[in-house]
Design an enzyme around this catalytic site. Structure first.
Site, short mmCIF file in Angstrom:
data_model
loop_
_atom_site.label_atom_id
_atom_site.label_comp_id
_atom_site.label_asym_id
_atom_site.label_seq_id
_atom_site.Cartn_x
_atom_site.Cartn_y
_atom_site.Cartn_z
N ASP A 316 1.00 -1.16 0.00
CA ASP A 316 0.03 -0.08 0.02
C ASP A 316 0.87 1.31 0.01
OD1 ASP A 316 -2.33 1.81 0.55
OD2 ASP A 316 -3.29 -0.12 1.23
N HIS A 386 -2.37 3.57 -4.60
CA HIS A 386 -1.67 3.22 -3.28
C HIS A 386 -0.48 2.68 -3.51
CE1 HIS A 386 -5.46 3.28 -0.58
NE2 HIS A 386 -6.11 2.73 -1.79
N GLU A 451 -9.50 3.20 -5.36
CA GLU A 451 -9.37 4.61 -4.86
C GLU A 451 -8.38 5.13 -5.81
OE1 GLU A 451 -10.62 4.59 -0.43
OE2 GLU A 451 -8.74 4.13 -0.70
#
Length: 641
Positions: A316, A386, A451
């Site tokens: 991440d 990420h 995201e």
């Protein structure tokens, strides 16, 4: 024990005309010397809105990077021993709703570059009287005196008058079945170190014999237990045998631990099989690093609850945790966070550098451990978003013509996404996949896909050129282009793509053989199924185990998906959203453990349990056989990390 000589106390208070309120900080000097010419840094998921002019009374805002914030006192301030410096921070992106929404760590930087630790604790809510801790679980009540979690599909049992000393294999039992008993006994011993071993491998006085019966009419994960003077365990595969032995261990553990409530069966039958094939649990090891012993213990707990998928979130923004021999810098530069390290402190890091990764030997041992318990390890590297840690370790993957702050990600990181227009990106990922397929037998590799901010890559000349050449529109068109290439790369290596629901954006990928996880809201699962994707339901509103369990301010956890009490997790029906013609697309359910708030073991156990057991029962037990009060009575017997 070295106690820090500086303390940061923080509270949140409402502000008229600003629904997001402000933080009030007090730095206390407990040293014997005055303090001046310093900077204070803290980490917090409730971020200052640096897109506007900060309103910081008695302090100067210096910088923010995602959850990292740094301030200086006003010019000339000298903090004498025993005194405190108070300052306020606004505007914030959102209000602090719970005590874990404020500062998670802090440190000082002196004028000579020295970093000093600062102790910090949970946020207080200004202007409110103390409240009692919320009651999250009722006392519980059983109508049948047997401890089984998850509860079986069918059982009709009568209690025995005595509890067997141990269960042992009947005469003539095959060595393989004795080995299965030993594996289950070892699992029990790891989970309950002071518990009385449920299995013996030779006859025991006042024990009960187990007859093993292979029945090809049973599904691989199904089992049947018949109780009389002896016990017969029927199954068709190793997994069914394991689950039957697990059920016996549950029954015996409950009868021994709480004999006033639970008994061991004297007669009757259990006929059992799982409701769903995918019964998963995800663990984010990027935000916080979990030692190998913690990972293997969590897998033991999954096996005890008859969950069969361990979704391992290995990368991440905060760190890349998987050793890749072709790129050693991923686990040197890509894991170190600290004041003078390649990445700034985040989410609980302070003055001391932190790192941590899993060597390939670690991974092989964990995968083998899981396989011995019929748990499949599905690895995840989160791309293209990420990817801050990746880009810090491999800056050559950045379009050098793009401004470093051309956009901010959802989490506040600048430029945290791999660029689909840089061919070296695919060379890098190809080598990563080559090593992953040697480490992980799973046919699925999870590639994240979540995201990516809507303006990502729009300032990259290379990305603009690719868009013009390929007639691609916008960020999500580029993401779809990227994902399709990744899907092809995985297919060449004999693997299938799994991802979060945003993989479907911008045209998505070929749904055939693709598994997507619906996390943003329940209705997304139906939308994905309509598009032809197989779906695992893991909505934040029910199955994210970092979510708060009560609205009270002192309850820890995140709140973006609302309040998720254990009863809601238990009673939520993931398949309820699906029309009958799409129900076959719903592969199962999964718990997600995101680690932003898990700064210690107690927070982990408080948030994960009993809700992990609630999801285990949702994954296994038919809807009509679920019972909230029975679950409340049995769940305290479950192991914790």
């Amino acid at each position: 024990m070295n106690i820090p000589l500086f303390r940061l106390e923080n509270s949140w208070e409402p502000v008229d005309g600003d629904a997001c309120g402000r933080f009030v900080f007090n730095l206390v000097n407990l040293s014997e010397a005055p303090l001046s010419g310093f900077k204070l840094a803290y980490t917090s998921l409730t971020r200052i809105k640096d897109s506007e002019v900060p309103r910081c009374d008695n302090a100067v805002f210096l910088r923010r990077n995602a959850n990292f914030h740094q301030f200086a006192p006003t010019e000339g301030l000298v903090l004498q021993p025993g005194e405190s410096w108070q300052f306020t921070v606004a505007p914030l992106w959102r209000p602090a709703r719970h005590r874990t929404d404020g500062a998670k760590s802090a440190y000082l930087t002196l004028s000579d570059g020295t970093h000093l630790p600062v102790s910090v604790d949970d946020t207080l809510l200004a202007g409110r009287p103390p409240e009692p801790a919320p009651v999250l679980m009722p006392k519980g009540k059983v109508t049948q005196p047997f401890s089984l979690l998850p509860w079986p599909a069918f059982c009709e049992l009568s209690a025995a008058s005595v509890v067997p000393v141990a269960l042992y294999p009947a005469e003539g039992t095959a060595v393989a079945h004795k080995q299965a008993m030993l594996r289950l006994g070892s699992l029990y011993r790891r989970l309950f170190q002071v518990g009385h071993q449920p299995f013996a491998l030779t006859p025991v006085h006042e024990g009960k014999a187990i007859h093993f019966e292979e029945d090809t009419n049973l599904a691989p994960e199904a089992y049947r237990l018949s109780f009389d003077d002896e016990i017969t365990l029927a199954f068709s595969a190793d997994s069914g045998c394991q689950y039957g032995l697990t059920a016996l261990a549950h029954l015996l553990h409950g009868a021994r631990t709480e004999p006033e409530t639970f008994r061991f069966p004297g007669s009757g039958i259990i006929e059992d099989a799982p409701r769903y094939g995918w019964r998963g649990c995800h663990l984010d090891v990027s935000r916080q690093f979990y030692p190998v012993a913690d990972v293997t213990r969590l897998i033991d707990i999954l096996a005890w609850m008859r969950l069969n998928i361990f979704h391992w979130h290995l990368t991440d923004d905060e760190a890349w945790r998987l050793e890749i021999k072709a790129y050693p810098q991923l686990t040197t530069l890509g894991v170190l966070r600290g004041p003078d390290e390649p990445m700034l402190p985040q989410l609980g890091n302070g003055a001391e550098p932190v790192g941590g990764f899993y060597s390939q030997a670690d991974v092989k041992a964990i995968v083998a451990h899981a396989a011995s318990l019929n748990v499949e390890v599905v690895p995840e590297i989160d791309i293209p978003g990420h990817s801050t840690a990746t880009l810090v370790a491999l800056p050559e993957l950045v379009d050098g013509q793009e401004a470093p702050d051309s956009y901010r990600s959802v989490q506040g990181y600048p430029n945290n996404a791999l660029n689909p227009a840089i061919e070296l990106t695919y060379d890098f990922l190809g080598k990563v996949f080559d090593e992953m397929v040697e480490l992980f037998p799973s046919k699925l590799i999870h590639i994240g896909g979540d995201e990516v901010a809507a303006n990502t890559w729009m300032a990259s000349p290379l990305a603009r050129k690719l868009m013009n050449e390929q007639c691609i529109e916008g960020t999500f068109g580029l993401q779809s282009h990227f994902m399709k290439r990744i899907q092809g790369m995985l297919s060449e290596r004999g693997r299938r793509l799994a991802g979060w629901d945003e993989v479907s954006h911008g045209g998505g990928v070929d749904p055939e053989g693709t598994l997507l996880m619906a996390w943003q809201k329940p209705e997304v699962g139906v939308e994905l199924a309509c598009q032809g994707y197989d779906v695992v339901m893991t909505p934040g509103q029910a199955y994210y185990l970092d979510m708060v369990q009560d609205e009270a301010f002192q309850e820890p956890g995140a709140s973006w998906a609302g309040t998720v009490p254990p009863k809601h997790t238990y009673t939520y029906e993931a398949v309820g959203e699906f029309p009958a013609e799409l129900s076959s697309r719903m592969r199962g359910v999964q718990a997600c453990i995101w680690s932003e708030h898990f700064l210690n073991r107690d927070y982990f156990n408080h948030l994960v349990f009993p809700r992990l057991g609630a999801i285990a029962e949702a994954a296994w037990t038919p809807k009509d056989s679920k019972n909230w009060l029975r679950f409340a009575a049995i769940s305290p017997l479950m192991p914790k990390l």
